[in-house]
Design a protein around this motif. Structure first.
Motif, short mmCIF file in Angstrom:
data_model
loop_
_atom_site.label_atom_id
_atom_site.label_comp_id
_atom_site.label_asym_id
_atom_site.label_seq_id
_atom_site.Cartn_x
_atom_site.Cartn_y
_atom_site.Cartn_z
N PRO A 48 -3.05 7.85 19.73
CA PRO A 48 -3.98 7.02 19.40
C PRO A 48 -4.48 7.30 17.85
N GLY A 49 -4.61 8.50 17.35
CA GLY A 49 -4.99 8.76 16.01
C GLY A 49 -4.00 8.83 14.98
N GLY A 50 -2.58 8.49 15.48
CA GLY A 50 -1.58 8.55 14.44
C GLY A 50 -0.53 9.71 14.88
N GLY A 51 0.56 9.58 14.37
CA GLY A 51 1.65 10.84 14.95
C GLY A 51 2.33 10.58 16.46
N GLY A 85 -3.72 17.75 19.98
CA GLY A 85 -4.26 16.41 20.48
C GLY A 85 -3.04 15.70 21.39
N GLY A 86 -1.87 16.15 21.35
CA GLY A 86 -0.65 15.50 22.24
C GLY A 86 -1.09 15.92 23.77
N ASP A 97 -3.40 3.06 32.57
CA ASP A 97 -3.74 3.05 31.15
C ASP A 97 -1.97 2.84 30.49
N THR A 98 -2.00 2.52 29.29
CA THR A 98 -0.85 1.81 28.68
C THR A 98 -0.60 2.97 27.54
N VAL A 99 0.73 3.06 27.24
CA VAL A 99 1.13 4.00 26.20
C VAL A 99 2.17 3.22 25.57
N GLN A 100 2.26 3.68 24.05
CA GLN A 100 3.58 3.09 23.36
C GLN A 100 4.37 4.15 23.04
N ILE A 101 5.77 4.11 23.27
CA ILE A 101 6.75 5.05 23.26
C ILE A 101 8.07 4.46 22.39
N THR A 102 8.80 5.42 21.98
CA THR A 102 10.04 5.32 21.58
C THR A 102 11.20 5.22 22.51
#
Length: 324
Positions: A48-51, A85-86, A97-102
């Motif tokens: 959420p905070g980047g990276g 953080g990870g 919950d939703t997550v963005q992945i590659t």
């Protein structure tokens, strides 16, 4: 960058595997198949905070089609202390919950040959290794699996791994045998040209690398992957990096990598692991002397000083000029 094409997935299952390790299952909101993957592959989770953080994909079954357009991805995540953080974010996720992945990428592939294989996992390093065990079992290829940890109750997925591997599995619990797993001794016992795949903590990997050199192993016989990035050293100093293509200069502070500084500046360098074990961020060094901290280059290549991995390596000179 690692991969710009993202997927939004939903957490469909969360399960505690040990007091510090939980597994998560991710799927598309409407259940459509996901991109295929092979043993050793990982996905990057956007924070959420980047990276982002990389997590290996898990298969615990003897199924040759386990990674072919699957309905879901399964991950195993250890809560680190301290966490950057990870793992804290991943352990805070709940069903829905939703997550963005590659999409999956693979820097640690299982080679398609028929020689016997030895698998070694230390702690949470089991996640890519067990997927290899599933594939080898499905292909009826000979293998042995060594799973090491501090305590037996800290070994995740142990019931499934026992069912998958049966007599091919050897468990090493430090508190039961009174010491760490001796990977050097194991490697010295391998006389049949077996390829060894290892994922675990840094001391295990470094011991394996040193043993491979001492035993005169060919370079590709030992394959490994780290599950944690190297920490900054107390004596790290800042230095300047100049990009040949633009002439731009960047100051690299003691607590950041060249890669991180370039990303923050809006550049788009190629990278993936951020641990120095995949080679994707490698650049040519035109001026200056790199301080090598990767696990890719040979001793001769490091001594030559013409290439470096910008995710972990630093500089022995106040200034570096790189071909980027």
């Amino acid at each position: 960058m690692a991969n710009s094409q993202g997927l939004q997935l939903v957490v469909t299952e969360v399960r505690a595997e040990t007091p510090l390790i939980r597994s998560l299952v991710l799927a598309r909101p409407h259940g459509a198949p996901l991109p295929s993957w092979q043993p050793g592959a990982h996905i990057d989770i956007q924070l959420p905070g980047g990276g982002e953080r990389s997590y290996s994909l898990i298969n615990l079954k003897s199924d040759p089609d386990a990674g072919t357009r699957p309905a879901a991805y399964r991950l195993g995540v250890r809560l680190e202390d301290p966490s950057t953080g990870g793992s804290r974010f991943m352990h805070g996720l709940k069903r829905g919950d939703t997550v963005q992945i590659t999409p999956p990428s693979n820097n640690f592939p299982l080679e398609p040959d028929h020689r016997p294989v030895v698998l070694v996992a230390g702690g949470i390093g089991v996640t890519p290794i067990v997927s290899m065990a599933g594939a080898l079992s499905a292909e009826q290829r000979p293998f042995r699996f060594y799973y090491a940890g501090r305590k037996r109750q800290e070994l995740a997925f142990l019931t499934e791994i026992n069912a998958l591997c049966a007599d091919k599995l050897t468990i090493h619990a430090d508190d039961e045998v009174g010491g760490f797993f001796d990977i050097k001794a194991l490697m010295g016992s391998l006389k049949g040209g077996e390829r060894l795949y290892c994922c675990g903590p840094l001391p295990m990997i470094e011991t394996a690398i040193a043993a491979a050199k001492e035993l005169g192993w060919e370079q590709e016989r030992l394959r490994f992957e780290l599950f944690a990035a190297a920490a900054p050293r107390a004596d790290d100093a800042s230095f300047e990096v100049v990009l040949k293509s633009t002439g731009e200069s960047f100051q690299i502070p003691s607590d950041k990598s060249i890669l991180d500084v370039l990303i923050e500046a809006g550049k788009d360098p190629l990278y993936d692991c951020k641990r120095g074990d995949c080679g994707i961020c490698q650049v040519t060094v035109l001026e200056g002397v790199p301080d090598h901290r990767d696990y890719i280059l040979s001793d001769a290549e490091k001594a030559e000083g013409k290439m470096m991995q910008i995710c972990v390596s630093r500089s022995k000179t106040p200034r570096l000029v790189i071909d980027l």
